[in-house]
Design a protein around this motif. Sequence first.
Motif, PDB file in Angstrom:
ATOM      1  N   GLN A 137      26.653  29.849  18.797  1.00  0.00           N
ATOM      2  CA  GLN A 137      28.098  29.655  18.640  1.00  0.00           C
ATOM      3  C   GLN A 137      28.607  30.459  19.872  1.00  0.00           C
ATOM      4  O   GLN A 137      28.125  31.815  19.793  1.00  0.00           O
ATOM      5  N   HIS A 160      35.746  27.913  17.731  1.00  0.00           N
ATOM      6  CA  HIS A 160      37.192  27.335  17.435  1.00  0.00           C
ATOM      7  C   HIS A 160      37.339  26.205  17.865  1.00  0.00           C
ATOM      8  O   HIS A 160      38.704  25.613  18.125  1.00  0.00           O
ATOM      9  N   ASP A 161      36.279  25.400  17.906  1.00  0.00           N
ATOM     10  CA  ASP A 161      36.289  23.818  18.379  1.00  0.00           C
ATOM     11  C   ASP A 161      37.346  23.097  17.226  1.00  0.00           C
ATOM     12  O   ASP A 161      36.571  23.076  16.140  1.00  0.00           O
ATOM     13  N   ARG A 162      38.064  22.404  17.577  1.00  0.00           N
ATOM     14  CA  ARG A 162      38.823  21.515  16.916  1.00  0.00           C
ATOM     15  C   ARG A 162      38.480  19.955  17.148  1.00  0.00           C
ATOM     16  O   ARG A 162      38.919  19.091  16.158  1.00  0.00           O
ATOM     17  N   THR A 179      34.755  18.967  17.936  1.00  0.00           N
ATOM     18  CA  THR A 179      33.725  18.897  17.252  1.00  0.00           C
ATOM     19  C   THR A 179      33.583  20.118  16.514  1.00  0.00           C
ATOM     20  O   THR A 179      33.226  21.265  17.012  1.00  0.00           O
ATOM     21  N   SER A 229      27.779  25.552  19.930  1.00  0.00           N
ATOM     22  CA  SER A 229      28.939  25.059  19.757  1.00  0.00           C
ATOM     23  C   SER A 229      30.104  26.015  19.815  1.00  0.00           C
ATOM     24  O   SER A 229      29.696  27.205  20.001  1.00  0.00           O
ATOM     25  N   GLY A 230      31.360  25.722  19.798  1.00  0.00           N
ATOM     26  CA  GLY A 230      32.505  26.810  19.980  1.00  0.00           C
ATOM     27  C   GLY A 230      33.004  27.129  18.507  1.00  0.00           C
ATOM     28  O   GLY A 230      33.095  26.235  17.903  1.00  0.00           O
ATOM     29  N   SER A 270      34.676  30.062  21.709  1.00  0.00           N
ATOM     30  CA  SER A 270      35.575  29.036  22.486  1.00  0.00           C
ATOM     31  C   SER A 270      36.156  27.860  21.537  1.00  0.00           C
ATOM     32  O   SER A 270      35.545  28.006  20.309  1.00  0.00           O
ATOM     33  N   GLY A 271      36.554  27.165  22.161  1.00  0.00           N
ATOM     34  CA  GLY A 271      37.149  25.866  21.631  1.00  0.00           C
ATOM     35  C   GLY A 271      36.041  25.069  21.953  1.00  0.00           C
ATOM     36  O   GLY A 271      35.055  25.120  22.030  1.00  0.00           O
ATOM     37  N   HIS A 272      36.505  23.630  22.356  1.00  0.00           N
ATOM     38  CA  HIS A 272      35.747  22.431  22.636  1.00  0.00           C
ATOM     39  C   HIS A 272      35.078  22.595  24.102  1.00  0.00           C
ATOM     40  O   HIS A 272      34.154  22.124  24.307  1.00  0.00           O
ATOM     41  N   GLY A 314      33.483  25.218  25.947  1.00  0.00           N
ATOM     42  CA  GLY A 314      33.004  26.471  26.034  1.00  0.00           C
ATOM     43  C   GLY A 314      32.347  26.858  27.465  1.00  0.00           C
ATOM     44  O   GLY A 314      32.545  28.019  27.852  1.00  0.00           O
TER      45      GLY A 314
END
Length: 103
Positions: free
Chosen positions: A59, A36-38, A40, A33-34, A62-64, A66
């Motif tokens: 983790q 900073h993912d908004r 997921t 997962s990221g 990154s965001g979504h 990666g």
Amino acid sequence: AWPGVLSRGNLAMQRHDEESTLPNIDLPVLVLSGKHDRMTLPSASAHMDERLPAGRPFQVSSGHLGMWECPQEFAAAVTEFVHQVAAQHTFGSVSFKTQTHIK
């Protein structure tokens, strides 16, 4: 794609629930997962990992996306996971030879 098609696809993803399947997956699963993912949320990834018998959480910063936002960190996590799984598991007569190409 037409906006209506995208909307129907997004709604279908929101309604799809395979949570009851997760405890039955007896293979190692990298739950990547990221931070900073908004789209997921990391809490959703943690929720999945808690239900997987052989889940391995990781983790990246990154965001979504990666794999594009921090490709070396993403690739290193996947490579490490593959090496761990190959070292710990036998998959029939299949031989896994892994090489690291990350610099």
